[in-house]
Design a protein around this motif. Structure first.
Motif, PDB file in Angstrom:
ATOM      1  N   LEU A  86       0.861  -1.179   0.000  1.00 50.15           N
ATOM      2  CA  LEU A  86       0.000   0.000   0.000  1.00 50.15           C
ATOM      3  C   LEU A  86       0.899   1.230   0.000  1.00 50.15           C
ATOM      4  O   LEU A  86       1.558   1.522   0.998  1.00 50.15           O
ATOM      5  N   SER A  87       0.945   1.944  -1.108  1.00 46.61           N
ATOM      6  CA  SER A  87       1.897   3.044  -1.271  1.00 46.61           C
ATOM      7  C   SER A  87       1.707   4.139  -0.229  1.00 46.61           C
ATOM      8  O   SER A  87       2.684   4.733   0.252  1.00 46.61           O
ATOM      9  N   GLU A  88       0.466   4.428   0.149  1.00 48.37           N
ATOM     10  CA  GLU A  88       0.229   5.494   1.113  1.00 48.37           C
ATOM     11  C   GLU A  88       0.670   5.087   2.518  1.00 48.37           C
ATOM     12  O   GLU A  88       1.166   5.912   3.293  1.00 48.37           O
ATOM     13  N   LEU A  89       0.510   3.824   2.871  1.00 51.29           N
ATOM     14  CA  LEU A  89       1.009   3.339   4.163  1.00 51.29           C
ATOM     15  C   LEU A  89       2.533   3.344   4.172  1.00 51.29           C
ATOM     16  O   LEU A  89       3.159   3.733   5.169  1.00 51.29           O
ATOM     17  N   ASP A  90       3.145   2.933   3.052  1.00 51.62           N
ATOM     18  CA  ASP A  90       4.609   2.988   2.944  1.00 51.62           C
ATOM     19  C   ASP A  90       5.111   4.414   3.125  1.00 51.62           C
ATOM     20  O   ASP A  90       6.140   4.656   3.760  1.00 51.62           O
ATOM     21  N   ARG A  91       4.379   5.376   2.575  1.00 45.77           N
ATOM     22  CA  ARG A  91       4.766   6.785   2.685  1.00 45.77           C
ATOM     23  C   ARG A  91       4.801   7.221   4.157  1.00 45.77           C
ATOM     24  O   ARG A  91       5.752   7.860   4.600  1.00 45.77           O
ATOM     25  N   VAL A  92       3.764   6.880   4.911  1.00 48.00           N
ATOM     26  CA  VAL A  92       3.682   7.283   6.311  1.00 48.00           C
ATOM     27  C   VAL A  92       4.760   6.600   7.153  1.00 48.00           C
ATOM     28  O   VAL A  92       5.320   7.196   8.080  1.00 48.00           O
ATOM     29  N   LEU A  93       5.078   5.348   6.810  1.00 49.97           N
ATOM     30  CA  LEU A  93       6.089   4.596   7.551  1.00 49.97           C
ATOM     31  C   LEU A  93       7.509   5.062   7.226  1.00 49.97           C
ATOM     32  O   LEU A  93       8.447   4.719   7.947  1.00 49.97           O
ATOM     33  N   GLY A  94       7.652   5.839   6.161  1.00 52.64           N
ATOM     34  CA  GLY A  94       8.976   6.349   5.807  1.00 52.64           C
ATOM     35  C   GLY A  94       9.617   5.619   4.653  1.00 52.64           C
ATOM     36  O   GLY A  94      10.845   5.618   4.520  1.00 52.64           O
ATOM     37  N   GLY A  95       8.803   4.970   3.804  1.00 55.81           N
ATOM     38  CA  GLY A  95       9.342   4.254   2.663  1.00 55.81           C
ATOM     39  C   GLY A  95       9.152   2.752   2.764  1.00 55.81           C
ATOM     40  O   GLY A  95       9.839   1.993   2.086  1.00 55.81           O
ATOM     41  N   GLY A  96       8.237   2.298   3.592  1.00 60.55           N
ATOM     42  CA  GLY A  96       8.007   0.878   3.807  1.00 60.55           C
ATOM     43  C   GLY A  96       8.177   0.539   5.274  1.00 60.55           C
ATOM     44  O   GLY A  96       8.711   1.339   6.057  1.00 60.55           O
TER      45      GLY A  96
END
Length: 470
Positions: A86-96
């Motif tokens: 999920l690209s948006e979750l990866d974004r919030v986590l800092g890149g994955g």
């Protein structure tokens, strides 16, 4: 045998704040009659170690320690990240998601926590041994959602499902099956045999979180914890939980379908990134172009509508503001605000009357498209609010390709706002042609983003804004 000493504490059941004695109101969350007494035996800490390992040299949140070292002897390891799918979750986590980390996800009931993590579990099961522990619903209920509604395809060889609520059983299941990715839903539903109290209580939540955290740090397991929230949509349970985990993410619900993810703690990245999802019958999907959610998208040109650009975390979003001004029907004019600060609207109407000479004795309704809510400190939309209001009062639509970015001062001037260049660039990248900004913020470097047919209009005060819209 000497009896274990018991520590007495007073803890707020809503926010987990600790006090030395009982009091009627919690000083942290301001809730009344939520502070209760609980007793924690001194032997409880030993039980945390015993549930996972007997090694006495425990260091970073339970990971095995090498003892005292000089800084030159410390081995620096780069964090390994994998995509959650999920690209948006990866974004919030800092890149994955960082392998070996502990992530806490909270949100209101129905916000989509389980739906989101069910998809994450499917992705992770393709590459590593994954265990999903669902203590709040049966295995049949969970499987029905994942297979029938969400149509997910789990790797049978790598995916395990459990409905136990015993923390010791979870530890055994992870070690017996060499689990590398664990999702525990939710921390308030688990109990430890070695702690007093019921599931969801302060003692149980603390001990269960410590046991799972130590398990993951010592055995390299990546953990996602689900956390419940209190009546104020804040993370429920003891605040020490926030110190145990590596990353804390909260899911905000803005309307029936939009979900916004924010991180208020992240040891492996910043907390400025914002993730935006759309909830559908088939699950939560990342929104690559979130600005479209906050614009009406109508091809028809209506009066009382204007577009601005806000900064939410590290993202710039185009939003649409709609205003409706009608003749006053009662003795007093009515002001209704949805997503816009009432105090900002009052200020704008006062300035419009004083410095613009515009009659504002109307019933005014104003709202944001898409269910967003802005704080009182958000002033970048002032000019768009005024433009929408003028459009409704004059019954004249604002051109759809126009964007208004700026703060209205009490003197009638249009003031500069922070980071205006990225906002202007975002508006231009969406094909908007007329960008109105404060004159004090304009400089020639902005022209590098302007394409054919586009232009930037610097305005000094609201009189120039009124003239531009006439």
């Amino acid at each position: 045998m000497a009896k274990a000493k018991t520590k007495i504490a007073y803890v707020c059941s809503d926010c987990g704040a600790n006090y030395q004695k009982w009091q009627g109101q919690c000083g942290e969350c301001k809730a009344w009659n939520t502070i209760t007494e609980f007793r924690e035996a001194s032997s409880t800490t030993k039980s945390v170690n015993a549930a996972v390992t007997r090694n006495k040299n425990a260091g970073y949140t339970g990971a095995l320690s090498n003892g005292v070292q000089r800084i030159s002897g410390v081995q620096i390891e780069n964090a390994t990240r994998v995509s959650t799918g999920l690209s948006e979750l990866d974004r919030v986590l800092g890149g994955g998601i960082t392998l070996g980390s502990v992530v806490l996800i909270s949100g209101d009931p129905g916000s989509g926590k389980t739906t989101l993590l069910t998809k994450v579990a499917e992705v992770m099961s393709q590459s590593m041994s994954t265990l999903y522990v669902t203590a709040e619903e049966s295995l049949s209920q969970w499987a029905k959602r994942g297979i029938e509604r969400l149509k997910l395809n789990f790797n049978e060889d790598n995916f395990l499902l459990s409905d136990t609520d015993c923390i010791e059983d979870i530890v055994d299941q992870c070690l017996e099956n060499n689990v590398r990715f664990l999702i525990a839903d939710s921390i308030q539903a688990f109990e430890s045999n070695q702690a007093e109290g019921t599931a969801g209580g302060v003692t149980q939540v603390k001990i269960c979180a410590k046991i799972l955290n130590r398990l993951c740090k010592q055995h390299g397991i990546t953990l996602i914890l689900v956390g419940q929230v209190n009546k104020n949509s804040q993370m429920a349970g003891p605040q020490t939980l926030k110190h145990i985990i590596d990353t804390a993410i909260h899911i905000e619900v803005n309307d029936a379908s939009v979900r916004i993810l924010r991180a208020d703690k992240n040891r492996f990245g910043d907390t400025e990134q914002v993730g935006i999802f759309q909830m559908t019958e088939k699950g939560m999907f990342s929104v690559d172009n979130p600005s479209r959610l906050f614009l009406s998208g109508s091809e028809e040109h209506f009066e009382g509508s204007a577009i601005s650009v806000i900064k939410d975390g590290a993202r710039n979003l185009l939003i649409e503001i709609q205003a409706l001004a009608t003749e006053v029907e009662g003795e007093k004019s009515i002001r209704n605000c949805i997503g816009i600060s009432y105090s900002r609207l009052s200020l704008i109407t006062a300035v419009l009357k004083k410095h613009g000479g515009i009659r504002t004795y109307y019933d005014i309704n104003i709202s944001l498209v898409g269910g967003l809510k802005m704080s009182d400190s958000e002033t970048s939309t002032d000019m768009a609010v005024m433009a929408a209001l003028l459009s409704s009062i004059n019954s004249k639509p604002v051109p759809q390709d126009s964007v208004f970015i700026g703060e209205i001062a009490l003197t009638g001037e249009i003031r500069q706002i922070p980071q205006i260049v990225p906002r202007v660039r975002e508006a231009l990248s969406h094909g908007k042609k007329q960008i109105y900004i404060p004159a004090v913020a304009y400089h020639k470097s902005m022209q590098q983003f302007v394409k054919k047919g586009q232009s930037i209009h610097p305005l000094k005060n609201i009189k120039e804004l009124i003239e531009a819209l006439s």
